[in-house]
Design a protein around this motif. Structure first.
Motif, PDB file in Angstrom:
ATOM      1  N   GLN A   1       0.826  -1.209   0.000  1.00 38.48           N
ATOM      2  CA  GLN A   1       0.000   0.000   0.000  1.00 38.48           C
ATOM      3  C   GLN A   1       0.858   1.256   0.000  1.00 38.48           C
ATOM      4  O   GLN A   1       0.455   2.288  -0.528  1.00 38.48           O
TER       5      GLN A   1
ATOM      6  N   THR B   1      -6.743   1.921  -3.985  1.00 36.45           N
ATOM      7  CA  THR B   1      -6.019   0.674  -3.725  1.00 36.45           C
ATOM      8  C   THR B   1      -5.350   0.740  -2.357  1.00 36.45           C
ATOM      9  O   THR B   1      -5.333  -0.249  -1.631  1.00 36.45           O
TER      10      THR B   1
ATOM     11  N   LYS C   1      -7.972   0.032   0.171  1.00 33.63           N
ATOM     12  CA  LYS C   1      -8.354  -1.386   0.163  1.00 33.63           C
ATOM     13  C   LYS C   1      -7.295  -2.225   0.870  1.00 33.63           C
ATOM     14  O   LYS C   1      -7.620  -3.083   1.693  1.00 33.63           O
TER      15      LYS C   1
ATOM     16  N   GLU D   1      -7.122  -1.875   4.425  1.00 32.61           N
ATOM     17  CA  GLU D   1      -8.413  -2.311   4.976  1.00 32.61           C
ATOM     18  C   GLU D   1      -9.154  -1.162   5.639  1.00 32.61           C
ATOM     19  O   GLU D   1      -9.822  -1.328   6.651  1.00 32.61           O
TER      20      GLU D   1
ATOM     21  N   THR E   1     -12.378  -4.963   1.030  1.00 34.93           N
ATOM     22  CA  THR E   1     -11.428  -5.358   0.006  1.00 34.93           C
ATOM     23  C   THR E   1     -12.086  -6.048  -1.174  1.00 34.93           C
ATOM     24  O   THR E   1     -11.487  -6.174  -2.233  1.00 34.93           O
ATOM     25  N   ARG E   2     -13.324  -6.508  -0.966  1.00 37.37           N
ATOM     26  CA  ARG E   2     -13.976  -7.208  -2.078  1.00 37.37           C
ATOM     27  C   ARG E   2     -14.382  -6.200  -3.161  1.00 37.37           C
ATOM     28  O   ARG E   2     -14.419  -4.999  -2.904  1.00 37.37           O
TER      29      ARG E   2
ATOM     30  N   LEU F   1     -12.716   0.729  -7.788  1.00 37.26           N
ATOM     31  CA  LEU F   1     -13.693   0.157  -6.845  1.00 37.26           C
ATOM     32  C   LEU F   1     -14.087  -1.285  -7.172  1.00 37.26           C
ATOM     33  O   LEU F   1     -14.154  -2.119  -6.273  1.00 37.26           O
TER      34      LEU F   1
ATOM     35  N   GLY G   1     -11.104  -6.400  -7.005  1.00 33.13           N
ATOM     36  CA  GLY G   1     -11.011  -6.937  -5.652  1.00 33.13           C
ATOM     37  C   GLY G   1      -9.935  -7.988  -5.544  1.00 33.13           C
ATOM     38  O   GLY G   1      -9.279  -8.352  -6.517  1.00 33.13           O
TER      39      GLY G   1
ATOM     40  N   VAL H   1      -5.511  -6.625  -6.888  1.00 35.52           N
ATOM     41  CA  VAL H   1      -5.094  -5.261  -6.543  1.00 35.52           C
ATOM     42  C   VAL H   1      -3.626  -4.954  -6.901  1.00 35.52           C
ATOM     43  O   VAL H   1      -3.344  -3.906  -7.467  1.00 35.52           O
TER      44      VAL H   1
END
Lengths: 457, 103
Positions: A88, A138, A141, A144, A148-149, A199, A202, A206
């Motif tokens: 990330q 991202t 996601k 978290e 994340t889905r 978006l 998932g 990623v």
């Protein structure tokens, strides 16, 4: 202050560009990767010093102070970041790079003299904004901060289509009129596009999207090089754009996915299969002692590490358990899925840190035929990469992704924190199979308990 | 610089970019992505030029934001890549013999 003539500046930029090429080349091989990265950093330093010495730079104290602040933020964060959070962070760095390029182009619009230059401005603003907001999503996601889905709402493709059409129109306005308002609209629509594009992505896809956005940012830097008439930006940005494109494709093919499938896959209705909640079907959960007995009397154990191992920082305990088993004459190897964890190579790095010999890390193609001769497949904090839904459930978000074939092993032991589904947000049928045993708990605690129990056998 | 020269440079750079990263093992995908990510932080050069030409406060502020973002990208990118590769270094010693690549 102009100390360098344009010729010298051009020459030094050439040196920097060569450094970047050598950096990318070096990063492609394990032995030279670290040196490659340092060469890249040296090239960047040469380029930054050159720009200060070769152009008329006003506001010098402000600029220098800002650079110091930026470096003072970035360097310690990068030094201290946990292994599990590196993906990330890379996404975030990529996003801010895209954002910087968009802002530079925005400010250069008033200086642009030809339609071509205005076109390059429009491109940079749009794609830079996409890269910025997409990378932020991202980041959220992976961190978290958000689910994340895949996230899809009704009519999303239509909204995305409208936003893109709007972006093209305002881009046209920018080129035709050079209007500052139009370029701000373009910026806003670019930001919206980035959000809408990322978006619906998932799960394990990623990292591929990060790589794609990285290539996008490279192209924006190249385009801003055109706007500013700076050859170094053009060359460096193009290098990143081209190599990033190749890399994105290589990553996608390592997972058996296509890039378009990843970006547009969720729009095709695959998302509904992703939203399963935790079911209450019975599973066989057992104690650390039982797992120790299974392992202690096995001949061949294949360890499948995943994100859970990384989060729990359990790699050293894992390595110790493997050594203890080997001392008992049990053969232990690791089956490494290319995208286990949150990024390709995550598990290799993690286990290397725990001094697990390289020969013990088997890649997917190598290890898959071996599961049928394995007594125990020990899955430590992995889920999606061993989920048979990738083979059996066409509607699933991970359908088509190659998986580790742990179901072929005589016994499958899952060390899991809970019954929560994996990163892709889908349930794993394998957990309910008769040959499967579950040991709940933090990977490090569980492994430590199993280790103690194995020693006592 | 005329358009044809720029186009030539662009096309050649595309090919160099393709060439230098082909045939990279999946283990190195992440550091390579991270290293490439650091390289595009060179937009800092562009941000410095724009900030150095800024004549009113608003332009300067926006340009300085760009300088800040670009510095974070450039410095953070190289440092995090180095850290990532540092974690590989433990392995280098034990892998003198290259393992059978992709059978």
């Amino acid at each position: 202050m102009i100390l360098l003539s344009p010729e010298w500046a051009a020459l030094l930029y050439l040196v920097a560009a060569v450094c970047f090429i050598l950096a990318l080349q070096g990063l492609g091989k394990p032995a030279s990767a670290r040196r490659g990265n340092l060469i890249g950093a040296a090239g960047a330093l040469v380029a930054v010093v050159t720009v200060f010495l070769s152009s008329k730079i006003d506001n010098l104290p402000w600029i220098l102070a800002t650079i110091v602040v930026g470096a003072a933020i970035a360097a310690p964060v990068s030094r201290r970041v946990k292994m599990t959070q590196m993906p990330q962070l890379v996404a975030l760095f990529n996003g801010v790079g895209g954002g910087a390029a968009a802002l530079v182009a925005l400010l250069e619009l008033s200086h642009s003299s030809s339609p071509w230059s205005a076109l390059a401005v429009a491109f940079t603003v749009l794609v830079g904004a996409v890269s910025f907001s997409g990378s932020c999503i991202t980041f959220a996601k992976l961190q978290e901060l958000m689910p994340t889905r895949p996230i899809v709402f009704p009519g999303q493709p239509v909204v995305l289509g409208l936003v893109l059409a709007g972006a093209l129109v305002s881009g046209g306005f920018v080129v035709a009129t050079g209007s500052f308002v139009a370029v701000l609209v373009l910026l806003a629509l670019g930001l919206a596009t980035g959000v809408l594009l990322v978006l619906p992505v998932g799960g394990a896809d990623v990292p591929i999207v990060i790589s794609l956005l990285n290539a996008f940012t490279g192209l924006t830097v190249a385009a801003s090089g055109l706007v500013l008439g700076n050859i170094l930006l053009l060359v460096a940005g193009t290098l990143v754009g081209a190599s990033g494109t190749i890399l994105t494709r290589a990553m996608a093919s390592a997972m058996g996915r296509s890039v378009t499938g990843i970006i547009f896959g969720a729009f095709k209705g695959g998302s509904t299969a992703g939203s399963t909640t935790v079911s209450d079907r019975p599973v066989r959960s057992s104690s650390a002692e039982d797992v120790a007995i299974l392992l202690g009397y096995a001949q061949r154990v294949i360890v499948v590490p995943g994100y859970g191992l990384a989060v729990a920082q359990a790699q050293h305990t894992m390595a110790e358990l493997a050594e203890t088993l080997e001392a008992k004459g049990i053969e232990v190897v690791y089956g490494i899925h290319p995208v286990a964890g949150r990024m390709p190579g995550h598990m290799n790095v993690l286990l290397a840190e725990a001094n697990v010999p390289y020969e013990k890390l088997l890649e997917m193609d190598e290890v898959n035929p071996q599961f049928k001769t394995a007594d125990v497949a020990l899955v430590v904090g992995a889920n999606d990469v061993v989920n048979p839904a990738a083979k059996t459930t066409p509607g699933s978000p991970i359908y088509g992704m190659p998986i580790l074939d742990v179901a072929a092993a005589r016994q499958v032991v899952f060390l899991k924190r809970s019954m929560r589904p994996g990163f892709a947000g889908i349930e794993n049928e394998l957990l309910y199979e008769p040959q499967t045993t579950l040991l709940f708990g933090d990977a490090k605690d569980s492994l430590a308990k199993v280790l103690t129990a194995v020693k006592n056998i | 610089m005329d358009a044809i020269t720029l186009l030539t440079i662009f096309v050649l750079a595309v090919f160099v970019g393709f060439e230098v990263v082909s045939k990279v093992s999946s283990t190195l995908h992440t550091p390579l992505m991270s290293g490439a990510n650091a390289i595009h932080g060179i937009i800092l050069v562009g941000a410095i030029i724009v900030a150095g030409q800024a004549e009113d406060v608003l332009v300067l502020v926006i340009a300085l934001i760009a300088v800040l973002l670009a510095t974070v990208n450039l410095v953070g990118g190289f440092v995090v890549t180095d850290r990532m590769l540092d974690m590989f270094s433990g392995r280098k010693k034990s892998s003198a013999a290259p393992k059978g690549e992709g059978k």
